[in-house]
Design an enzyme around this catalytic site. Structure first.
Site, mmCIF file in Angstrom:
data_model
loop_
_atom_site.group_PDB
_atom_site.id
_atom_site.type_symbol
_atom_site.label_atom_id
_atom_site.label_comp_id
_atom_site.label_asym_id
_atom_site.label_seq_id
_atom_site.Cartn_x
_atom_site.Cartn_y
_atom_site.Cartn_z
ATOM 1 N N ASN A 180 0.809 -1.232 0.000
ATOM 2 C CA ASN A 180 0.000 0.000 0.000
ATOM 3 C C ASN A 180 0.839 1.277 0.000
ATOM 4 O OD1 ASN A 180 0.767 -0.562 2.642
ATOM 5 N ND2 ASN A 180 -1.122 0.209 3.545
ATOM 6 N N GLU A 229 8.658 3.568 14.418
ATOM 7 C CA GLU A 229 9.421 3.942 13.228
ATOM 8 C C GLU A 229 9.382 5.453 13.052
ATOM 9 O OE1 GLU A 229 9.103 -0.032 10.478
ATOM 10 O OE2 GLU A 229 7.665 1.568 10.065
ATOM 11 N N CYS A 238 -3.121 1.334 6.872
ATOM 12 C CA CYS A 238 -3.285 0.738 8.204
ATOM 13 C C CYS A 238 -3.796 1.751 9.219
ATOM 14 C CB CYS A 238 -1.971 0.127 8.669
ATOM 15 S SG CYS A 238 -0.572 1.237 8.522
ATOM 16 N N GLU A 251 4.907 -3.440 12.545
ATOM 17 C CA GLU A 251 3.845 -2.433 12.404
ATOM 18 C C GLU A 251 2.704 -3.164 11.717
ATOM 19 O OE1 GLU A 251 1.356 -0.282 10.651
ATOM 20 O OE2 GLU A 251 2.978 0.554 9.437
#
Length: 418
Positions: A88, A398, A223, A189
């Site tokens: 994505n 991150e 997400c 993640e």
């Protein structure tokens, strides 16, 4: 300093080639070209950020309790890092990890998603041009059939010291099991199920604009996209009416290379079928379709932006992450009820809410069980800010000043006999 200079040059080359890189993303992912261009700028910013952070990997000198000792703390690279990324954001999910890894002094093996390998390879070409030494940035594309096997090798090979993965919670759990055998460092993640709460005190127009941005970016395939809208009863009808009008007026389904397109195709037909399944389930339990609700005439992977009302917490669309252009709206009465519904999920990546009440803002921001909170804001990702979740949404962070720590080991050195 050398790592910093190479990363900086890689950033500059990305910016010089941003139009070509964006066209690669749109061609293999389908997202509108404007969104792809935004992703490239965002992607490059991680290389710029970590080029600067490379020179700030500070250790410590700790006062010793013994007069003849000195105590030092060093930070050293963990070693080879395996980077497994999703389709994505085929560029940004690589640079967010690789920028930190290279800044720390690690080498990387990138396994891009089988749907979008070209972005990873294009970044490799620019890494070569930037002077990143051969063997430091490595790309291993593979077919869908080989994905599980390649992932297992990366997680089990003792030469790999670190796994960084972005993707579904289900896949993350498999990779964690594989990594446990050699006790690798892992950062994950994983999936989200983001709530978007609109309280009676909210500015409704601002909330509608934020809802549109949060839900329908990349056709709902991120997400941190909102997956559940919770709207307080006092403004429910006004919000739903304005949201439906905004969807119909401002969203345009089409080819990603068409300038007026805001909604490209979903990644594949399986993704479309999941959206259809969630809508069918909700309608069978009493939900109403305000707008959209079916495949678009453009082709099998295109789906109309959809808004559902009369939604309950028993419906699939409020229990699972849809990952598509579906916005289900749940009506609620009290703040406590909204927070309880939001926190009922076993994941917690992002959460959003709109309120003009300062006391409520503090209460809800602290109570939401997520790693990232957007208050009166629908787009929260930024290179300076720590990205990650709680519960089954992952491990580690991150980006930001914290992101480089995921690729560093702390070594304590005791100097005696002084």
């Amino acid at each position: 300093q050398e790592r910093s200079a190479r990363l900086r040059r890689w950033y500059e080359l990305m910016m010089e080639n941003k139009e070509e890189l964006a066209r690669i993303i749109t061609a293999e992912n389908g997202k509108p070209l404007k969104e792809a261009q935004g992703e490239i700028v965002y992607s490059a910013s991680f290389l710029e950020w970590f080029a600067e952070e490379a020179r700030r990997i500070y250790g410590d000198v700790i006062p010793s309790s013994a007069k003849d000792r000195r105590v030092l703390v060093l930070k050293q690279p963990v070693g080879v890092a395996a980077i497994i990324t999703p389709w994505n954001f085929p560029s940004a999910m690589i640079t967010r990890k690789v920028g930190a890894a290279l800044a720390a002094g690690c080498t990387v093996v990138v396994k891009p998603a089988e749907d979008t390998p070209l972005s990873a390879l294009a970044l490799g070409e620019l890494a070569n041009q930037a002077g990143i030494p051969a063997g430091v940035y490595n790309v291993v594309p593979c077919s869908r059939q080989q994905t599980a096997a390649v992932g297992e090798v990366l997680c089990t090979d003792p030469l790999v010291s670190k796994i960084s993965f972005t993707g579904s919670t289900a896949t993350g759990k498999i990779l964690l099991k594989h990594a446990a055998g050699t006790v690798k460092r892992v950062s994950m993640e994983l999936g989200g199920h983001a709530p978007f709460i609109v309280f009676d005190s909210a500015n409704v127009d601002q909330a509608v604009a934020g809802a549109l941005a949060s839900k329908y970016r990349n056709s709902g395939q991120t997400c941190v996209c909102t997956n559940r809208f919770l709207v307080q009863k006092g403004i429910h009808d006004e919000f739903v009416e304005k949201f439906a009008k905004a969807i119909e007026k401002e969203l345009h389904v089409g080819n990603g290379f068409d300038a007026k397109t805001t909604q490209g195709p979903l990644i594949n037909e399986k993704a479309v079928e999941k959206v259809e399944k969630h809508i069918k389930d909700a309608v069978s339990q009493g939900a109403s379709i305000m707008t959209g609700g079916k495949r678009h005439s453009l082709g099998k992977n295109f789906f109309e932006p959809t808004l559902l009302t009369n939604v309950t917490t028993k419906m699939l669309c409020t229990q699972e992450e849809t990952f598509g252009p579906l916005a289900p709206v749940i009506r609620f009465e009290t703040e406590a009820e909204a927070v309880a519904i939001a926190n009922a999920a076993n994941v917690g990546l992002a959460g959003y809410f709109y309120s003009q009440d300062p006391a409520q803002i503090w209460r809800v921001a602290e109570q939401l069980e997520v790693g990232m909170v957007g208050v009166n804001e629908g787009i929260i990702s930024s290179v300076e800010c720590p990205f990650g979740g709680v519960k089954e949404s992952g491990l580690g962070r991150e980006g930001s000043k914290y992101g480089i720590d995921e690729y560093l080991e702390i070594k304590y050195v005791c100097l005696g006999g002084l």
